[in-house]
Scaffold this motif. Structure first.
Motif, PDB file in Angstrom:
ATOM      1  N   PHE A  69       0.830  -1.204   0.000  1.00 47.66           N
ATOM      2  CA  PHE A  69       0.000   0.000   0.000  1.00 47.66           C
ATOM      3  C   PHE A  69       0.868   1.259   0.000  1.00 47.66           C
ATOM      4  CE2 PHE A  69      -2.970  -3.142   1.812  1.00 47.66           C
ATOM      5  CZ  PHE A  69      -3.937  -3.074   0.830  1.00 47.66           C
ATOM      6  N   ARG A  70       1.957   1.240   0.760  1.00 46.61           N
ATOM      7  CA  ARG A  70       2.883   2.376   0.776  1.00 46.61           C
ATOM      8  C   ARG A  70       3.637   2.462  -0.558  1.00 46.61           C
ATOM      9  NH1 ARG A  70       3.532   7.374   1.735  1.00 46.61           N
ATOM     10  NH2 ARG A  70       5.605   7.983   2.433  1.00 46.61           N
ATOM     11  N   VAL A  71       3.965   1.315  -1.133  1.00 40.91           N
ATOM     12  CA  VAL A  71       4.602   1.292  -2.455  1.00 40.91           C
ATOM     13  C   VAL A  71       3.685   1.975  -3.468  1.00 40.91           C
ATOM     14  CG1 VAL A  71       5.411  -0.193  -4.340  1.00 40.91           C
ATOM     15  CG2 VAL A  71       5.966  -0.776  -1.964  1.00 40.91           C
ATOM     16  N   LEU A  72       2.397   1.663  -3.410  1.00 40.22           N
ATOM     17  CA  LEU A  72       1.435   2.282  -4.321  1.00 40.22           C
ATOM     18  C   LEU A  72       1.369   3.791  -4.117  1.00 40.22           C
ATOM     19  CD1 LEU A  72      -1.385  -0.383  -4.083  1.00 40.22           C
ATOM     20  CD2 LEU A  72      -0.112   0.220  -6.163  1.00 40.22           C
ATOM     21  N   GLU A  73       1.343   4.238  -2.863  1.00 44.42           N
ATOM     22  CA  GLU A  73       1.295   5.677  -2.571  1.00 44.42           C
ATOM     23  C   GLU A  73       2.509   6.394  -3.138  1.00 44.42           C
ATOM     24  OE1 GLU A  73       0.917   6.485   1.620  1.00 44.42           O
ATOM     25  OE2 GLU A  73      -0.712   5.044   1.830  1.00 44.42           O
TER      26      GLU A  73
END
Length: 159
Positions: A69-73
């Motif tokens: 999820f942080r990678v996506l952000e």
């Protein structure tokens, strides 16, 4: 298949070097020998996204200190049209659906990498199309609000 004139530029976000090597082996079996960089922390990911021009991001879901999820952000922050595929051994269906809604293009289980090459080919192609569409839309907007001869802003700009 991806363009053979220039190698695929792939950013791998993975805390296990062995799992990254398995991904690369699978890609080579499928005829793709990418230029790649392996990052295993949020700081290294941010740095790689800021300085590099990538075609795709392949990420694990659970890593120490951060998740897909942080990678996506971060990917959307630095490279809006860059496709992200999650390759994980521990992602559940509910989490996968949430990740897709958050911007992941696909998810693949590590124990079944048969979909990896087709997914990469599809997402790289669609990523280029998204980028080309964004460039065209920006050019059209500029032409709509600027004089074609002088490039000055039109007097009646109602945005």
């Amino acid at each position: 298949m991806t363009d053979t004139a220039s190698p695929l530029r792939m950013l791998i976000v993975e805390d296990s070097e062995d799992d990254a090597l398995l991904l690369l082996r699978e890609m080579r079996k499928g005829g793709i020998a990418p230029y790649h960089e392996l990052v295993d922390s949020e700081d290294r990911l941010s740095y790689a996204l800021r300085r590099g021009k990538w075609d795709i991001v392949i990420t694990d879901h659970n890593m120490p200190g951060f998740s897909s999820f942080r990678v996506l952000e971060l990917t959307k922050k630095y490279c809006k049209d860059l496709p992200v595929i999650i390759v994980s051994g521990t992602i559940g269906e509910g989490v996968a659906v949430t990740a897709m809604k958050a911007g992941a293009q696909d998810y693949i289980m590590k124990d079944n990498l048969s979909r990896l090459i087709p997914a990469i080919d599809r997402e790289v192609r669609e990523g280029f199309m998204r980028q080309a569409k964004r460039v065209a839309e920006n050019a059209l907007e500029h032409m709509a609000y600027h004089d074609s001869l002088t490039d000055l802003v039109n007097r009646c700009v109602n945005r």
